[in-house]
Design a protein around this motif. Structure first.
Motif, PDB file in Angstrom:
ATOM      1  N   ASP A  35       5.601  15.547 -12.319  1.00  0.00           N
ATOM      2  CA  ASP A  35       4.570  16.478 -12.748  1.00  0.00           C
ATOM      3  C   ASP A  35       3.525  16.756 -11.678  1.00  0.00           C
ATOM      4  O   ASP A  35       2.837  17.773 -11.742  1.00  0.00           O
ATOM      5  CB  ASP A  35       3.873  15.964 -14.008  1.00  0.00           C
ATOM      6  N   PHE A  36       3.386  15.868 -10.709  1.00  0.00           N
ATOM      7  CA  PHE A  36       2.366  16.062  -9.679  1.00  0.00           C
ATOM      8  C   PHE A  36       2.619  17.345  -8.904  1.00  0.00           C
ATOM      9  O   PHE A  36       1.697  18.120  -8.646  1.00  0.00           O
ATOM     10  CB  PHE A  36       2.319  14.852  -8.745  1.00  0.00           C
ATOM     11  N   GLU A  37       3.859  17.606  -8.523  1.00  0.00           N
ATOM     12  CA  GLU A  37       4.184  18.824  -7.777  1.00  0.00           C
ATOM     13  C   GLU A  37       3.911  20.061  -8.625  1.00  0.00           C
ATOM     14  O   GLU A  37       3.400  21.062  -8.135  1.00  0.00           O
ATOM     15  CB  GLU A  37       5.644  18.799  -7.308  1.00  0.00           C
ATOM     16  N   ARG A  38       4.218  20.004  -9.909  1.00  0.00           N
ATOM     17  CA  ARG A  38       3.937  21.149 -10.790  1.00  0.00           C
ATOM     18  C   ARG A  38       2.442  21.415 -10.869  1.00  0.00           C
ATOM     19  O   ARG A  38       2.005  22.564 -10.831  1.00  0.00           O
ATOM     20  CB  ARG A  38       4.494  20.879 -12.180  1.00  0.00           C
ATOM     21  N   LEU A  39       1.656  20.363 -10.998  1.00  0.00           N
ATOM     22  CA  LEU A  39       0.205  20.530 -11.058  1.00  0.00           C
ATOM     23  C   LEU A  39      -0.350  21.087  -9.754  1.00  0.00           C
ATOM     24  O   LEU A  39      -1.287  21.892  -9.760  1.00  0.00           O
ATOM     25  CB  LEU A  39      -0.467  19.208 -11.416  1.00  0.00           C
ATOM     26  N   MET A  40       0.215  20.681  -8.637  1.00  0.00           N
ATOM     27  CA  MET A  40      -0.209  21.223  -7.339  1.00  0.00           C
ATOM     28  C   MET A  40       0.108  22.713  -7.262  1.00  0.00           C
ATOM     29  O   MET A  40      -0.682  23.493  -6.726  1.00  0.00           O
ATOM     30  CB  MET A  40       0.486  20.476  -6.194  1.00  0.00           C
ATOM     31  N   ARG A  41       1.252  23.122  -7.808  1.00  0.00           N
ATOM     32  CA  ARG A  41       1.604  24.544  -7.811  1.00  0.00           C
ATOM     33  C   ARG A  41       0.622  25.341  -8.668  1.00  0.00           C
ATOM     34  O   ARG A  41       0.225  26.452  -8.308  1.00  0.00           O
ATOM     35  CB  ARG A  41       3.032  24.723  -8.325  1.00  0.00           C
ATOM     36  N   ILE A  42       0.225  24.789  -9.810  1.00  0.00           N
ATOM     37  CA  ILE A  42      -0.746  25.467 -10.675  1.00  0.00           C
ATOM     38  C   ILE A  42      -2.085  25.589  -9.949  1.00  0.00           C
ATOM     39  O   ILE A  42      -2.737  26.632  -9.984  1.00  0.00           O
ATOM     40  CB  ILE A  42      -0.893  24.721 -12.014  1.00  0.00           C
ATOM     41  N   ALA A  83       0.824  -1.213   0.000  1.00  0.00           N
ATOM     42  CA  ALA A  83       0.000   0.000   0.000  1.00  0.00           C
ATOM     43  C   ALA A  83       0.858   1.264   0.000  1.00  0.00           C
ATOM     44  O   ALA A  83       0.613   2.195  -0.777  1.00  0.00           O
ATOM     45  CB  ALA A  83      -0.941  -0.007   1.202  1.00  0.00           C
ATOM     46  N   VAL A  84       1.878   1.312   0.841  1.00  0.00           N
ATOM     47  CA  VAL A  84       2.747   2.495   0.916  1.00  0.00           C
ATOM     48  C   VAL A  84       3.472   2.700  -0.406  1.00  0.00           C
ATOM     49  O   VAL A  84       3.550   3.824  -0.918  1.00  0.00           O
ATOM     50  CB  VAL A  84       3.739   2.363   2.091  1.00  0.00           C
ATOM     51  N   ASN A  85       3.978   1.632  -0.997  1.00  0.00           N
ATOM     52  CA  ASN A  85       4.696   1.765  -2.270  1.00  0.00           C
ATOM     53  C   ASN A  85       3.771   2.187  -3.399  1.00  0.00           C
ATOM     54  O   ASN A  85       4.156   2.985  -4.259  1.00  0.00           O
ATOM     55  CB  ASN A  85       5.417   0.468  -2.616  1.00  0.00           C
ATOM     56  N   GLU A  86       2.555   1.684  -3.427  1.00  0.00           N
ATOM     57  CA  GLU A  86       1.603   2.083  -4.472  1.00  0.00           C
ATOM     58  C   GLU A  86       1.220   3.549  -4.335  1.00  0.00           C
ATOM     59  O   GLU A  86       1.098   4.262  -5.326  1.00  0.00           O
ATOM     60  CB  GLU A  86       0.354   1.201  -4.437  1.00  0.00           C
ATOM     61  N   ILE A  87       1.016   4.003  -3.109  1.00  0.00           N
ATOM     62  CA  ILE A  87       0.674   5.412  -2.887  1.00  0.00           C
ATOM     63  C   ILE A  87       1.843   6.305  -3.295  1.00  0.00           C
ATOM     64  O   ILE A  87       1.656   7.327  -3.953  1.00  0.00           O
ATOM     65  CB  ILE A  87       0.264   5.650  -1.421  1.00  0.00           C
ATOM     66  N   ARG A  88       3.053   5.915  -2.921  1.00  0.00           N
ATOM     67  CA  ARG A  88       4.226   6.692  -3.336  1.00  0.00           C
ATOM     68  C   ARG A  88       4.334   6.747  -4.850  1.00  0.00           C
ATOM     69  O   ARG A  88       4.587   7.803  -5.425  1.00  0.00           O
ATOM     70  CB  ARG A  88       5.491   6.063  -2.774  1.00  0.00           C
ATOM     71  N   GLU A  89       4.166   5.611  -5.493  1.00  0.00           N
ATOM     72  CA  GLU A  89       4.283   5.557  -6.950  1.00  0.00           C
ATOM     73  C   GLU A  89       3.237   6.446  -7.616  1.00  0.00           C
ATOM     74  O   GLU A  89       3.497   7.085  -8.617  1.00  0.00           O
ATOM     75  CB  GLU A  89       4.121   4.117  -7.432  1.00  0.00           C
ATOM     76  N   ARG A  90       2.066   6.504  -7.032  1.00  0.00           N
ATOM     77  CA  ARG A  90       0.992   7.290  -7.647  1.00  0.00           C
ATOM     78  C   ARG A  90       1.154   8.792  -7.420  1.00  0.00           C
ATOM     79  O   ARG A  90       0.922   9.587  -8.307  1.00  0.00           O
ATOM     80  CB  ARG A  90      -0.351   6.838  -7.104  1.00  0.00           C
ATOM     81  N   PHE A  91       1.550   9.188  -6.210  1.00  0.00           N
ATOM     82  CA  PHE A  91       1.536  10.611  -5.874  1.00  0.00           C
ATOM     83  C   PHE A  91       2.904  11.279  -5.854  1.00  0.00           C
ATOM     84  O   PHE A  91       2.975  12.502  -5.797  1.00  0.00           O
ATOM     85  CB  PHE A  91       0.850  10.825  -4.531  1.00  0.00           C
ATOM     86  N   VAL A  92       3.970  10.537  -5.855  1.00  0.00           N
ATOM     87  CA  VAL A  92       5.289  11.150  -5.866  1.00  0.00           C
ATOM     88  C   VAL A  92       5.820  11.048  -7.292  1.00  0.00           C
ATOM     89  O   VAL A  92       6.554  10.131  -7.640  1.00  0.00           O
ATOM     90  CB  VAL A  92       6.240  10.467  -4.862  1.00  0.00           C
ATOM     91  N   GLN A  93       5.390  12.012  -8.101  1.00  0.00           N
ATOM     92  CA  GLN A  93       5.800  12.063  -9.494  1.00  0.00           C
ATOM     93  C   GLN A  93       6.265  13.470  -9.798  1.00  0.00           C
ATOM     94  O   GLN A  93       5.852  14.436  -9.159  1.00  0.00           O
ATOM     95  CB  GLN A  93       4.632  11.689 -10.405  1.00  0.00           C
TER      96      GLN A  93
END
Length: 166
Positions: free
Chosen positions: A84-91, A72-82
């Motif tokens: 482009d994800f941080e760039r989209l959060m900034r937008i 579960a921890v590895n799947e969540i990391r793989e999904r949310f630690v990308q």
């Protein structure tokens, strides 16, 4: 979630499970029956290893519990630690922030918005025009509160039309 991955937490769950099992008169957990390897692999007994046998159901469930958390921890990391994800959060944060605060919160956000094809000046103007809806509104989340509490459903529908935002 990572804090739940501990022997102490497993012991707590195990104790709760045994109490519930006794209270509701449920069947206690048991180990699966031992199975022999297929006969065609027994031609050379020195090369065939016996499958691992757990000493108790608790040990087997402990192994499965930790495997589940690791997965579960590895799947969540793989999904949310990308990247482009941080760039989209900034937008997203920029769209909920007063443009006058951008230099303080994220000095490079204008370049990022332009890189993704936003007309930065038009976005600034649209966010600045939120003050027309209610004095003091400088971000979309503030407008959502004002619109949700003071404007009729028909007015919300009219405000949601794309031509009203131009």
């Amino acid at each position: 979630m990572e804090t739940l991955r501990s022997d102490d937490h497993f012991e707590t769950l195990w104790n709760e499970m045994t109490e519930a099992q006794e209270k509701f008169e449920l069947v206690p957990p048991s180990l699966p029956r031992n199975r022999r390897p297929p006969a065609h692999t027994e031609f050379n007994p020195s090369r065939v290893s016996q499958p691992h046998q757990f000493a108790s159901p608790k040990n087997k469930l402990r192994k499965e519990y930790f495997e589940m958390f690791d997965l579960a921890v590895n799947e969540i990391r793989e999904r949310f630690v990308q990247a482009d994800f941080e760039r989209l959060m900034r937008i997203e944060r920029a769209s909920f922030t007063n443009p006058n605060e951008w230099p303080n919160t994220d000095p490079d956000v204008e370049n990022l918005l332009a890189k993704y094809g936003f007309d930065v000046q038009k976005l600034k103007n649209n966010l600045a025009s939120l003050n027309d809806i209610d004095p003091g509104c400088t971000a979309l989340n503030e407008v959502a509160v004002v619109v949700g509490s003071t404007v009729s459903r028909e007015r919300i529908h009219i405000l949601s039309w794309p031509h009203c935002l131009c």
